[in-house]
Design a protein around this motif. Sequence first.
Motif, PDB file in Angstrom:
ATOM      1  N   ASP A 178       0.684  -1.205   0.211  1.00  0.00           N
ATOM      2  CA  ASP A 178       0.101  -0.047  -0.344  1.00  0.00           C
ATOM      3  C   ASP A 178       1.749   0.924  -0.188  1.00  0.00           C
ATOM      4  OD1 ASP A 178       0.561  -0.788   2.722  1.00  0.00           O
ATOM      5  OD2 ASP A 178      -0.671   0.292   3.257  1.00  0.00           O
ATOM      6  N   TYR A 179       1.718   1.582   1.345  1.00  0.00           N
ATOM      7  CA  TYR A 179       2.757   2.160   1.051  1.00  0.00           C
ATOM      8  C   TYR A 179       3.325   2.131  -0.449  1.00  0.00           C
ATOM      9  CZ  TYR A 179       6.947   4.945   2.651  1.00  0.00           C
ATOM     10  OH  TYR A 179       8.151   5.522   2.314  1.00  0.00           O
ATOM     11  N   ARG A 180       4.148   1.806  -1.177  1.00  0.00           N
ATOM     12  CA  ARG A 180       4.628   1.273  -2.304  1.00  0.00           C
ATOM     13  C   ARG A 180       3.421   2.503  -2.977  1.00  0.00           C
ATOM     14  NH1 ARG A 180       8.467   1.615  -6.409  1.00  0.00           N
ATOM     15  NH2 ARG A 180       8.301   0.303  -7.747  1.00  0.00           N
ATOM     16  N   LEU A 181       2.593   1.571  -3.119  1.00  0.00           N
ATOM     17  CA  LEU A 181       1.929   2.491  -4.452  1.00  0.00           C
ATOM     18  C   LEU A 181       1.578   3.701  -4.015  1.00  0.00           C
ATOM     19  CD1 LEU A 181      -1.186   0.691  -6.455  1.00  0.00           C
ATOM     20  CD2 LEU A 181      -2.395   1.968  -4.093  1.00  0.00           C
ATOM     21  N   TRP A 182       0.852   4.121  -3.028  1.00  0.00           N
ATOM     22  CA  TRP A 182       1.039   5.808  -2.582  1.00  0.00           C
ATOM     23  C   TRP A 182       2.188   6.286  -3.389  1.00  0.00           C
ATOM     24  CZ3 TRP A 182      -3.209   4.461  -2.688  1.00  0.00           C
ATOM     25  CH2 TRP A 182      -4.219   4.304  -1.609  1.00  0.00           C
ATOM     26  N   THR A 183       3.941   6.098  -3.016  1.00  0.00           N
ATOM     27  CA  THR A 183       4.373   6.084  -3.003  1.00  0.00           C
ATOM     28  C   THR A 183       4.986   6.432  -4.965  1.00  0.00           C
ATOM     29  OG1 THR A 183       6.273   4.712  -3.191  1.00  0.00           O
ATOM     30  CG2 THR A 183       5.724   6.031  -1.014  1.00  0.00           C
ATOM     31  N   ARG A 184       3.944   5.249  -5.865  1.00  0.00           N
ATOM     32  CA  ARG A 184       4.179   6.310  -6.906  1.00  0.00           C
ATOM     33  C   ARG A 184       3.415   7.144  -7.736  1.00  0.00           C
ATOM     34  NH1 ARG A 184       3.637   0.886 -10.117  1.00  0.00           N
ATOM     35  NH2 ARG A 184       4.714   2.059 -11.772  1.00  0.00           N
ATOM     36  N   LEU A 185       2.405   7.200  -6.654  1.00  0.00           N
ATOM     37  CA  LEU A 185       1.372   7.993  -7.238  1.00  0.00           C
ATOM     38  C   LEU A 185       2.353   9.199  -7.142  1.00  0.00           C
ATOM     39  CD1 LEU A 185      -1.890   6.602  -6.048  1.00  0.00           C
ATOM     40  CD2 LEU A 185      -0.989   6.685  -8.709  1.00  0.00           C
ATOM     41  N   ILE A 186       2.719   9.221  -6.374  1.00  0.00           N
ATOM     42  CA  ILE A 186       3.168  10.633  -5.829  1.00  0.00           C
ATOM     43  C   ILE A 186       2.744  11.785  -7.163  1.00  0.00           C
ATOM     44  CG2 ILE A 186       5.335  11.923  -4.964  1.00  0.00           C
ATOM     45  CD1 ILE A 186       5.636  10.040  -2.727  1.00  0.00           C
ATOM     46  N   ASP A 187       3.767  11.505  -8.182  1.00  0.00           N
ATOM     47  CA  ASP A 187       4.093  13.021  -9.165  1.00  0.00           C
ATOM     48  C   ASP A 187       2.890  12.217  -9.911  1.00  0.00           C
ATOM     49  OD1 ASP A 187       5.010  10.442 -10.255  1.00  0.00           O
ATOM     50  OD2 ASP A 187       6.547  11.172 -11.245  1.00  0.00           O
ATOM     51  N   LYS A 188       1.717  11.614 -10.116  1.00  0.00           N
ATOM     52  CA  LYS A 188       0.576  11.437 -10.930  1.00  0.00           C
ATOM     53  C   LYS A 188      -0.209  11.991 -10.261  1.00  0.00           C
ATOM     54  CE  LYS A 188       3.128   8.146 -13.285  1.00  0.00           C
ATOM     55  NZ  LYS A 188       4.330   8.324 -12.691  1.00  0.00           N
ATOM     56  N   THR A 189      -0.923  12.066  -9.146  1.00  0.00           N
ATOM     57  CA  THR A 189      -2.011  12.643  -8.693  1.00  0.00           C
ATOM     58  C   THR A 189      -1.470  13.529  -7.682  1.00  0.00           C
ATOM     59  OG1 THR A 189      -4.534  11.869  -8.859  1.00  0.00           O
ATOM     60  CG2 THR A 189      -2.781  10.817  -7.649  1.00  0.00           C
ATOM     61  N   GLU A 190      -3.041  14.078  -6.820  1.00  0.00           N
ATOM     62  CA  GLU A 190      -2.901  15.180  -5.411  1.00  0.00           C
ATOM     63  C   GLU A 190      -3.572  13.866  -4.635  1.00  0.00           C
ATOM     64  OE1 GLU A 190      -1.523  17.656  -5.373  1.00  0.00           O
ATOM     65  OE2 GLU A 190      -0.849  17.534  -7.904  1.00  0.00           O
ATOM     66  N   PHE A 191      -3.420  14.363  -3.275  1.00  0.00           N
ATOM     67  CA  PHE A 191      -3.778  13.520  -2.485  1.00  0.00           C
ATOM     68  C   PHE A 191      -4.663  14.795  -1.208  1.00  0.00           C
ATOM     69  CE2 PHE A 191      -0.121  11.084  -4.117  1.00  0.00           C
ATOM     70  CZ  PHE A 191      -0.302   9.703  -2.849  1.00  0.00           C
ATOM     71  N   CYS A 192      -5.567  14.044  -1.017  1.00  0.00           N
ATOM     72  CA  CYS A 192      -6.461  14.334   0.560  1.00  0.00           C
ATOM     73  C   CYS A 192      -6.444  13.149   2.001  1.00  0.00           C
ATOM     74  CB  CYS A 192      -7.754  14.767   0.054  1.00  0.00           C
ATOM     75  SG  CYS A 192      -8.513  15.981   1.589  1.00  0.00           S
ATOM     76  N   ASN A 193      -6.224  13.991   2.888  1.00  0.00           N
ATOM     77  CA  ASN A 193      -6.859  13.087   3.877  1.00  0.00           C
ATOM     78  C   ASN A 193      -7.479  14.285   4.714  1.00  0.00           C
ATOM     79  OD1 ASN A 193      -5.717  10.992   4.503  1.00  0.00           O
ATOM     80  ND2 ASN A 193      -3.571  11.964   5.351  1.00  0.00           N
ATOM     81  N   ILE A 194      -9.217  13.209   4.687  1.00  0.00           N
ATOM     82  CA  ILE A 194     -10.251  14.225   5.500  1.00  0.00           C
ATOM     83  C   ILE A 194      -9.789  14.117   6.641  1.00  0.00           C
ATOM     84  CG2 ILE A 194     -12.161  13.957   6.071  1.00  0.00           C
ATOM     85  CD1 ILE A 194     -13.206  12.746   3.692  1.00  0.00           C
ATOM     86  N   LYS A 195      -9.557  15.307   8.004  1.00  0.00           N
ATOM     87  CA  LYS A 195      -9.423  14.980   8.994  1.00  0.00           C
ATOM     88  C   LYS A 195     -10.312  14.680   9.713  1.00  0.00           C
ATOM     89  CE  LYS A 195      -8.541  19.145  12.675  1.00  0.00           C
ATOM     90  NZ  LYS A 195      -8.476  20.768  13.026  1.00  0.00           N
ATOM     91  N   GLU A 196     -11.801  14.541   9.448  1.00  0.00           N
ATOM     92  CA  GLU A 196     -12.527  13.353  10.567  1.00  0.00           C
ATOM     93  C   GLU A 196     -12.003  12.344  10.297  1.00  0.00           C
ATOM     94  OE1 GLU A 196     -16.580  13.206  10.379  1.00  0.00           O
ATOM     95  OE2 GLU A 196     -16.164  14.890   8.822  1.00  0.00           O
ATOM     96  N   PRO A 197     -12.270  11.316  11.731  1.00  0.00           N
ATOM     97  CA  PRO A 197     -11.956  10.111  11.701  1.00  0.00           C
ATOM     98  C   PRO A 197     -13.226   8.927  10.569  1.00  0.00           C
ATOM     99  CG  PRO A 197     -12.892  10.402  14.051  1.00  0.00           C
ATOM    100  CD  PRO A 197     -12.112  11.531  12.699  1.00  0.00           C
TER     101      PRO A 197
END
Length: 277
Positions: A178-197
């Motif tokens: 999963d971590y590998r997936l996110w790092t491969r997407l770093i230069d491909k798209t934008e990310f967001c974490n919603i603040k609330e759980p």
Amino acid sequence: MPKVSVLTPMYNSTPQYLKDHIESILKQTFKDFEYILLNDSPDNKELEKIVKSYNDNRIIYIENPKNLGIAASRNVLLEKAQGEYIAMCDHDDVSYPDRLEKEVAYLDAHPETGVVSSNFIVNFNKRDISNYPLNSYDIKTNLIVRGCVVLHTASMIRKSVLIKNNISWEPEYEPSDDYRLWTRLIDKTEFCNIKEPLVVYRVHSNNTTSNTIDKMKNMETRIKNELYSIYPYTAQLSSNSSCIKLFGILPIIKKKAYGNNIKYLLFGFIPLLKIIK
């Protein structure tokens, strides 16, 4: 076709945890989804019985002919998914009723974003809440310097981003695929974490994190080293140095710790980035 494909790989799941998980998905306020559950322990027939005990036409049960592992199973699910967005859900975690609704709304409103996730609560303890970075820049920087700051089981991904860039889960990086997936997407798209759980993340003796912690740490180190070769300046940011100097002489970035977090200041006073621990 459904708007969302909810994807859940199963492997010898704890029956009650699996039931809690399934019921949390079926109770979502957002209704336009298919729900694909993949049994990667095909000899365990109890899992099939549990899934098929729920009378909901959104549920699709499939199983691997043999155990393939988590990354390969996620790729099987991705191939089956018909939705515009894919929501990843582990078999022992619980999603809040409005999780899908809020993540769909975010992706609909932000077409530049390919991944949205959220903070989470551990084991239903409302005092044990994550503190992940929220905006894309901080998420990407933390992915490189700190590690995995996007909770996979809380994530929703724009499927087209994966297909367009030929990116999927890589078995050789388990249990940190999963971590590998996110790092491969770093230069491909934008990310967001919603603040609330939006998810309750279970930590117990039988989950992957508990059973593979040493292997996970080693794999995260490998991924970080690969990232440092792509983004060499970040290796300095992850060091214990309090100051980064241009040509080893001119101070350009200062590191300042406050509480559990670290700020990096350009020329000592311009906020540059924040590492959240």
